[in-house]
Structures are given as C-alpha cells and as structure tokens.
Design a protein around this motif. Structure first.
Motif, short mmCIF file in Angstrom:
data_model
loop_
_atom_site.label_atom_id
_atom_site.label_comp_id
_atom_site.label_asym_id
_atom_site.label_seq_id
_atom_site.Cartn_x
_atom_site.Cartn_y
_atom_site.Cartn_z
N LEU A 111 -49.89 -58.32 -70.01
CA LEU A 111 -48.70 -57.99 -69.21
C LEU A 111 -47.42 -58.44 -69.90
CD1 LEU A 111 -49.78 -59.10 -65.61
CD2 LEU A 111 -49.74 -56.80 -66.51
N TRP A 112 -47.55 -59.22 -70.96
CA TRP A 112 -46.36 -59.84 -71.56
C TRP A 112 -45.81 -59.09 -72.74
CZ3 TRP A 112 -47.78 -65.75 -71.80
CH2 TRP A 112 -47.60 -66.29 -70.51
N ARG A 150 -44.94 -69.92 -66.37
CA ARG A 150 -45.45 -69.16 -67.48
C ARG A 150 -46.96 -69.35 -67.60
NH1 ARG A 150 -42.49 -67.51 -71.90
NH2 ARG A 150 -40.49 -67.32 -70.92
N ARG A 161 -43.27 -63.19 -75.82
CA ARG A 161 -43.95 -64.17 -74.97
C ARG A 161 -45.35 -64.47 -75.48
NH1 ARG A 161 -42.41 -64.07 -68.64
NH2 ARG A 161 -40.18 -64.34 -69.00
N PHE A 173 -52.12 -61.57 -74.03
CA PHE A 173 -51.78 -61.49 -72.61
C PHE A 173 -51.16 -60.13 -72.37
CE2 PHE A 173 -51.65 -65.99 -73.75
CZ PHE A 173 -52.63 -66.46 -72.89
N GLN A 213 -53.66 -63.58 -66.30
CA GLN A 213 -53.96 -62.42 -67.16
C GLN A 213 -55.26 -62.60 -67.91
OE1 GLN A 213 -50.49 -60.94 -69.56
NE2 GLN A 213 -49.50 -62.63 -68.53
N ASN A 214 -55.49 -63.82 -68.39
CA ASN A 214 -56.67 -64.05 -69.22
C ASN A 214 -56.85 -65.56 -69.34
OD1 ASN A 214 -58.57 -64.26 -71.23
ND2 ASN A 214 -57.72 -62.58 -72.44
#
Lengths: 490, 317
Positions: free
Chosen positions: A340-341, B190, A345, A338, B197-198
């Motif tokens: 952006l994380w 979350r 996370r 992911f 995002q994906n």
C-alpha cells in the motif's frame, strides 16, 4: 524471422504505458514452433510487461496479438491464451500456498473433475516432476506453503507443462531458475530443450546470460520498452550480449584484486550454531567480512539467517550477535514489500526510529533518504512517492536493498537477494557491498549463484540444515563447493 | 487540474462519509421544514463522540491486519462504566479515582485479549468475543443491576455545551486530532500500517510487531473504558446493555470511514464523518416515521452497500 516454417505467436507494435512510465514502446516479437527464444534486458526494460501482455494478464494500449496467424488482440485474456496453448510461469509465483500440489494442478485444468480428480491431478503433476527432476522429493499431497521457494518454483514450472484438454504450444518462463541451485537449474533447462525438440516453444527470460546463450536458439534484447537486438544465440557471446543491453562490461579481475583479509583481524560480530548441527561447527563472522552461505537451495541457509535475525532483535539459543541487523529478503512478495506504500516509505521503514523529531517522523529527512537512494541504487521511477507496485520486480528489489543498506545496521543478512535483478544492477550492488564491507559492515549472504561466492571472504556450505564445509576464499573453487553440497553427512 | 483533484479525492475516501452525513441532515430538515436543525446537530455531535472514541480503538486494531478485530468493546464499555460509577460513588471527590480504576480495568481486558491471541493462539474474533462474555459477566456480578448516578461534576461535563457545541464533542475532536497525528506521523502509526500490510515483512524490517500489537489491543480496551465513563455520565448511570449498540457501530464507522478492512490503512477523519452519518441516518428515518424494523433494515443495507462499493474500488486499483 520469415524463415520460421510456422509461427506460433506474433506480436506487432505492442505498446503499453503505466501513467507516465512507458513500459512498451511498440514491440514486435515472433516465436516459431519448436524454438526456444531467450529474452534479456535490464530491470524495467519491459520484458515482464511484454510477457504479461502475451499471457493475457495485461491488456496492451495498442498493437496486434497474432496466434497461429489470427489477430486475437480484441478480447484477449488469460482464458483465450490458455485455449490457444499459451502458458506463463511468472517471476512472482502464483501458486495458492494453502492448497496442495495436486489441488494447485487442478486450478489449471478444469478437465480434472468428478470422482478421483485429486488422484488424477496428483499423478499428472508427479509424472511431470519426475520427468524434469528425478528425486525431487515433492509429493502431490504436500501443501504448497510448506515447500521451499525452490520447490514451489519447480511445481509451478512442472504444472505449466502438464496437458489435459487445452493444447500446449508455448510456455513463458520468467526467471525460472532464480530460486534453484545450479544443478537443479541445469536439469530444468535440459528438460526445456527436450520439450523444444518435441516441437513446443519456450520463451526464456533470465538474467543469467550463460543460461540464455547455452539453452536458447535465438536471443532478443530489450531496452527501454523496445527490441534493440535480435540474433541467433550462437552469434552472441557474453560480452556482446551485455553490450547490446547497454552495460559496460566490468571484468571479474576487480574481484580477484581485493586483498584477502586475515580472518582473525577484526572482532567477531556473529556467532551462530544451527540447531541441527551435531558437532561444534558454528557460523562465525568478523566485522567487515562478507560471509557466503552456500550449498543446494533450501538446505538451511535461510533458516540460519532467520535464526541470526531473531537472535539480534530478541533472544535466541545458540546465537550471539553484536550490533544492529537488517534483513534483505529474496522473496519480496511475502517478506519484502509493503504494497500500500510509496517507494519512499518502503525504503525508509527500517530507518524511521532514527528520523523522529519530537516523536514524529521528520518528512524532510525521509524524503532526503529516499531521494539519495534513488540516485545511488538507480531506482527507475519519476517519483519516489509513486506506489511501490508501479515498479518492475527488479526495481522493487532495489528498494528492499536500499532499505537495509541505508539503515544503521552493522550486520546485513541477505537471503538470496539477487533473484530477478539484472546484470548491470548486480554489478553496482556488488560494488556497494564491497565498499560497505571495507567501511566495517558485515554481510551474511545466502546465494544460489556460484559467481557471487567470489565476492565472499569466507564461505560456509550447508547441507540438510548443517554446516558441512568451512571454506576460506583462497581455498574456494566451484568444484569444492559442489562436492561439499552433495557430500553425504558422515 | 481535474486529474489531480480526482486523485486527491481518491486518496481521501473518507470525504464521502461527510458528504453522506450532510446529505442526510439536509433531507431531514427539508422534511421538518427547518425545524430543529440546530438541535439535531447538537445531539448528533454528542452521540457521535461515543462511537468515535470506540471506533478509533477499533480502527487501530483493524489496521494491524486481516483477522484483527476487537469484539469485546461493548462488554468493556459496560464493565468500565460500572466500575467508574461504583468507585466514584456519586461523589466529585472520587472522580479521578474512578477514572483511574476504569482505565485500569480496561487495560487488564486489553492485555487479556492480547494474551489469548498471542499465547493461546486463538483467532482475535473468537478471543475477543469469548473475553466479552467474561467481561460482561463480571460487570453483571459487580453491578447486580443497581443504577448508580454519576457524580454531579461528570454529569455536568458530559451534558454541557457552549453555543450548542457539546463539551465532550470538543474534547473528542481534540482527541481525534492527536490520534490523527499519531497514526499519520509517528513511528507507532507507520508501524501498525506496516504490520497490517505484511506482518512478516514488518518483523524483518525490525519493527517490534508483538509489542505494537499488544499496545493496540490495550489502547482499544482503554478507549472503551473512556467511552464507558462518558456514556455513564451522559445517560445518568451505567446500564448492563449500555455498550450493545457499539459492537456493530464501532466496526461500521471504521469501514464507512475509509479504513481498509484488510488492514494497513487507517482513516481518522472518516470515523467522524461515519459516526455523524450513522446517527443522522437514524434520526432521518425516525423523522420520516419509519418503524424500528425499517430503521434496522435500512442501516444494515447501507453498511453492506458501503462495504461493497469501497471493496470494489480497492480491487480495481
């Protein structure tokens, strides 16, 4: 290397930092004409960063980039690199998935224009593919997104060797064989040798040390952003190379020593039948087993894993799974991370339901999990709260591993997960897998590396979406796996 | 020290929407030499509430990833406002029943939106837009152009204030705090960030992608329903065009507020800043004596500028 008659590229004192992480600490590297240079090192040693600098996608903080003796460091870019005959095939594939193979070829060659460019681009790429891998089964009109990862890698590599206007002197291959099965990888590397014989140069990055030793002329070892060893390839062997990289050699004896478990000793936790299977053969996994999914790349192993996953989280015909599952993707860009994380996370996402207190994620427990896996799997970062993209590719993959191994999953599905992971890390992960299996976890492991099948208790060989052989560890030999992989279905 | 502050600022892009709101307000009261400064704030707080409520729903939808957007918000506001007022029938005793009916209507619209997207595989932009025609037509058929007054209690609540702070603003701030916690710290929050995002990686991380996507579209439509009820109470009854300004409005506050248009990153406080900014901007242009045309042009240009600047920043990172 002053003995080289002609130097294509010479990097001098190249340095690059990402925030607090010093990726390159003044690297010198020269490549001569008609030379295949092997480049090895651990994840995060700086190999990919160095190649990004050479390809023009990253600007170095300092240092000289000399091409044919001219320093081009000022204003160096991808375009300049191209014009000077330098191409790069990155580990993270860079084809556009929505375009066809021919259209992707055109992107590299502005010279293909006017009427009929598509035909000409198609012919160009097809000739190159035929040359590298006869019988590849890829048509220029295929949309890249529909190809398997291995086929995409082939197209990308073939494309890098096509020539129109700009000259071609040096091709950088970053983990070119990571998604290819053994025989395809060999064909590719034979092709590389032919190109080198024609006077072109290649920089070959691979974690498969056998490939490096066999196919390169000279080997450069990197560690912590520096070049630590450099010798002709014939003056290295596997152990000295691993030693130079800074890993203690672990012998394969450990693998053989593990007791062979009785198949029916533990209850069955996975039973799955491929939709293409014509007989009754099903994939069966008992608790605590490591099951290998073998065969040539793209013959239905990944589909089988996805089928098992879908059956576990939902309902799926022909699949019976007992217990929670986790999936470790090999294609981390599209299925793993992911972006952006933070790293933390990315590690905890699979375990969040367990970390809820009053319906909210408990940040203390989250940090604990991230920190403990940072130690356990050795993620190279000063801070787990840094963005995941601050890590090198191999370290990103470690985070994806930690996500699954740290979860409550009793069954872990692995889709060729060791792509781009260095030897040291691999050995560590193998140890973790064995310990986890002994503790009762079950692993379904698709791998394109023959060595890894040694860690499996039982192996299913796939061909054309079907299981064609069912081999126990005692019966397993490389010969047998290869024979089954190529066997025409009866 | 300076570097950490810069990084903080970078991580909180929504701060700019508040800076903008205050700047516009100062410019306005400078022009009027301080007259009506408080009244402008009170009005801004009231009107911003409606935008914040639907903007929050839009934010959740946009966060679930590229292509996800709810264009049925205006029609749903109209339908649910109308349903609520008709069921309430100007009587306080039917207040609760009316609210329940409106929320139920909203939930149905949300579920239908999701159904079109999931089962008929229609892109969200088309699915929610075509749904809005169905919803708007239902509202017209149901209402037949009558203007029904809100029950006295609703009227009093939506227009009441304490020391210039509207009650609905207090309620909406509390709502935003709760949503902020949900988005920042709950599994749902979350999960939608991961999906945005994906979505494939999210599915492979055992996140129930489709269930959360369903919940998100239903939540957006139900927030439109709440907005419809409050707006009908505030403006003395439902009107067929009551939702129209919230089509662009809901998207604009999400974008100006710092939520990523490409999905994956939500910003709740930014919606407040952006909603206040948008209202105060129009107020300022009114005060300066700009015509309706100029107002619209200026609003459009500002939205484009914000998206251009925010988008450019994201790429350079």
């Amino acid at each position: 290397m002053g003995t080289q008659p002609e130097q294509i590229v010479s990097l001098k004192g190249v340095a690059k930092s990402f925030g607090a992480v010093r990726a390159l600490a003044g690297v010198d590297l020269a490549v001569g004409a008609g030379e295949c240079l092997g480049l090895v090192g651990h994840n995060g040693a700086g190999k990919s960063t160095l190649m990004n600098v050479l390809a023009g996608t990253l600007a170095p903080d300092s240092g000289a980039i000399e091409i044919h003796g001219k320093d081009l460091a000022a204003g160096y870019s991808v375009t300049v690199a191209h014009r000077n005959g330098i191409r790069c095939v990155f580990q993270e594939l860079s084809l556009c998935p929505n375009l066809t193979v021919a259209e992707n070829t055109r992107i590299l060659h502005p010279a293909l224009k006017g009427f009929g460019w598509k035909q000409r681009a198609g012919r160009l790429i097809k000739e190159k593919l035929d040359e590298i891998l006869p019988g590849h089964g890829i048509s220029p009109g295929d949309t890249v997104g529909d190809l398997s990862l291995g086929q995409r890698q082939m197209v990308e590599i073939a494309r890098a060797f096509t020539v129109t206007d700009d000259p071609l002197h040096l091709v950088i291959l970053d983990e070119p064989t990571s998604s290819l099965d053994a025989s395809t990888a060999q064909q590719l590397l034979e092709f590389v040798r032919r190109e080198v014989a024609r006077g072109r140069s290649v920089i070959l990055i691979s974690h498969l040390l056998g490939e490096i030793l066999r196919y390169s002329d000279r080997v450069v070892v990197m560690k912590d952003g520096k070049v630590v060893a450099e010798r002709p390839a014939d003056r290295f062997d596997r152990d000295s190379l691993v030693g130079a990289m800074g890993t203690v050699v672990e012998h394969h004896a450990a693998v053989q020593a593990t007791a062979v478990r009785e198949r029916s000793g533990t209850p069955v936790v996975v039973r799955a039948k491929s939709a293409l299977q014509t007989d009754d053969q099903a994939l069966v996994a008992h608790r605590g087993e490591i099951i290998g999914l073998a065969g040539l790349a793209g013959h239905g192993q990944t589909r089988m894993l996805l089928q098992v996953f879908a059956g576990a989280v939902g309902r799926m015909h022909g699949v019976d799974v007992q217990g929670p599952v986790a999936f470790i993707a090999g294609d981390r860009q599209t299925e793993g991370i992911f972006p952006l994380w933070s790293i933390a996370r990315n590690v905890t996402v699979r375990s969040l339901p367990r970390m809820l207190r009053h319906q909210l994620v408990d940040s203390r427990r989250e940090a604990e999990m991230a920190e403990s896996w940072k130690q356990r799997i050795k993620i190279r970062t000063p801070d787990m709260d840094n963005n995941i993209l601050s890590l090198s590719g191999g370290n990103q993959q470690k985070a994806v591993f930690a996500r699954a191994l740290g979860s409550d999953a009793e069954i872990v599905l692995m889709d060729d997960p060791m792509r781009g992971v260095d030897v040291g890390t691999k050995l560590e992960v193998y140890d973790i897998l064995r310990a986890e299996a002994a503790a009762g976890r079950t692993f379904l492991w698709y791998t394109t590396e023959m060595d890894e099948l040694n860690y499996c208790d039982h192996i299913y060989v796939f061909r054309n979406g079907r299981i064609v052989a069912d081999v126990s560890r005692e019966e397993m030999t490389e010969q047998k796996i290869l024979q089954s992989s190529f066997k025409e279905s009866a | 020290m300076n570097a950490t502050m810069l990084r903080k600022l970078h991580q909180t892009p929504w701060i700019w929407s508040f800076v903008g709101a205050v700047a516009v307000w100062l410019a306005t009261i400078a022009f009027t030499e301080g007259q009506g400064a408080g009244a402008i704030v009170t009005a801004a707080l009231s009107f911003a509430c409606f935008t914040v409520i639907v903007g929050t729903g839009q934010m959740l939808v946009i966060t679930t990833g590229p292509g996800n957007v709810d264009l049925s918000i205006p029609a749903t506001i109209t339908l649910c406002g109308t349903v609520a007022m008709k069921v309430m029938n100007e009587q306080d005793s039917l207040l609760i029943l009316g609210i329940v009916a409106a929320l139920a209507a909203g939930a149905v619209v949300g579920a239908l939106n999701y159904g079109l997207i999931r089962f008929l595989r229609i892109p969200p932009i088309i699915a929610t837009l075509s749904m809005s025609f169905l919803v708007q037509s239902s509202a017209i058929a149901y209402n037949r152009g009558l203007r029904i007054k809100p029950p006295p209690a609703l009227d009093a609540f939506t227009t009441g204030d304490t020391f210039g702070v509207p009650w609905i603003a207090i309620l909406t701030v509390l709502f935003s705090v709760v949503v902020g916690i949900i988005v920042g710290r709950s599994y749902y929050g979350r999960a939608i960030s991961a999906i945005g995002q994906n979505s494939r990686a999210a599915w492979l991380a055992n996140i129930p992608v489709e269930r959360f996507r369903f919940l998100t579209y239903v939540a957006s439509a139900m927030l439109s329903a709440i907005c419809g009820i409050l707006l009908a109470g505030f403006s003395g009854g439902p009107a067929l065009d009551m939702g129209s300004e919230y089509l662009l409005g809901s998207i604009a506050v999400v974008v100006i507020g710092g939520t990523s248009v490409a999905g994956g990153r939500a910003s709740v406080p930014g919606i407040w800043g952006a909603a206040l900014f948008m209202f105060l901007l129009v107020t300022m242009l009114n005060t300066f004596g700009a015509s309706a045309g100029i107002r619209l042009v200026a609003t459009g240009l500002i939205i484009i500028a914000v998206i251009a600047i925010a988008g450019g920043e994201r790429e350079s990172r």
